[in-house]
Design an enzyme around this catalytic site. Structure first.
Site, PDB file in Angstrom:
ATOM      1  N   CYS A   3      34.106  47.481  49.804  1.00  0.00           N
ATOM      2  CA  CYS A   3      35.405  48.172  49.864  1.00  0.00           C
ATOM      3  C   CYS A   3      35.379  49.287  48.811  1.00  0.00           C
ATOM      4  CB  CYS A   3      36.564  47.196  49.665  1.00  0.00           C
ATOM      5  SG  CYS A   3      36.610  46.367  48.061  1.00  0.00           S
ATOM      6  N   ASP A 119      44.207  48.138  52.412  1.00  0.00           N
ATOM      7  CA  ASP A 119      44.042  48.004  50.966  1.00  0.00           C
ATOM      8  C   ASP A 119      45.308  47.377  50.364  1.00  0.00           C
ATOM      9  OD1 ASP A 119      43.637  48.311  48.284  1.00  0.00           O
ATOM     10  OD2 ASP A 119      42.981  50.395  48.418  1.00  0.00           O
TER      11      ASP A 119
END
Ligand code: 4NP
Length: 148
Positions: A3, A119
């Site tokens: 990520c 996110d």
């Protein structure tokens, strides 16, 4: 598992897959990294650790690090959480072999509502983390079924 910061989504994905791999004694090597280096050396985000602990999985052994080109040789599959991560990791690749390993993780769930794992970092409380947990729990089941 990749990520942006390697403190929220990818540590959760790493922890979930690691847990399932151990339960099933598959012996796969799992790791995670971020495309950014701001959090290198840090523990996962407290909210990510608390959410995972609530589901019976400890991720406090993890430390954030930035992805490097060698990871694209070391690992057979490189899962990214969102389209921005996809572009950044693809840019790191130096050959077609490396490039073909990089996959948007939710591609493994063809009927998924969302193609990106959102996110949760800037959200408030546990809600975003719980949404991430549910998505990653489902997709890591699919990954186990696919490769075991
Ligand atoms: P992650 O979340 O990519 O899921 O680890 C983030 C963590 C930190 C930041 C952004 C996203 N940050 O801007 O510091």
């Amino acid at each position: 598992m990749v990520c942006l910061g390697n403190i929220c989504r990818s540590p959760m994905a790493h922890g979930l897959l690691q847990h399932k791999v151990e339960q099933q004694k598959l012996g796969w090597q799992i790791d995670s990294a971020g495309t950014g280096d701001w959090h290198a050396g840090e523990l996962p985000d407290k909210r990510a650790m608390a959410n995972m602990k609530g589901h019976g999985i400890d991720i406090s052994y993890q430390r954030a690090r930035q992805i490097q080109n060698i990871d694209l040789d070391e690992y057979d599959v490189v899962y990214v959480m969102d389209i921005s991560n996809l572009a950044n990791v693809q840019r790191l690749a130096k050959n077609p072999d490396q490039l073909q390993k990089i996959t948007l993780i939710m591609n493994e769930v063809p009927d998924a509502e969302l193609v990106e794992v959102p996110d949760p970092y800037f959200g408030i409380g546990n809600e975003g983390f719980e949404q991430v947990y549910k998505m990653l729990d489902k997709v890591t089941d699919r990954i186990i079924e696919k490769y075991k």
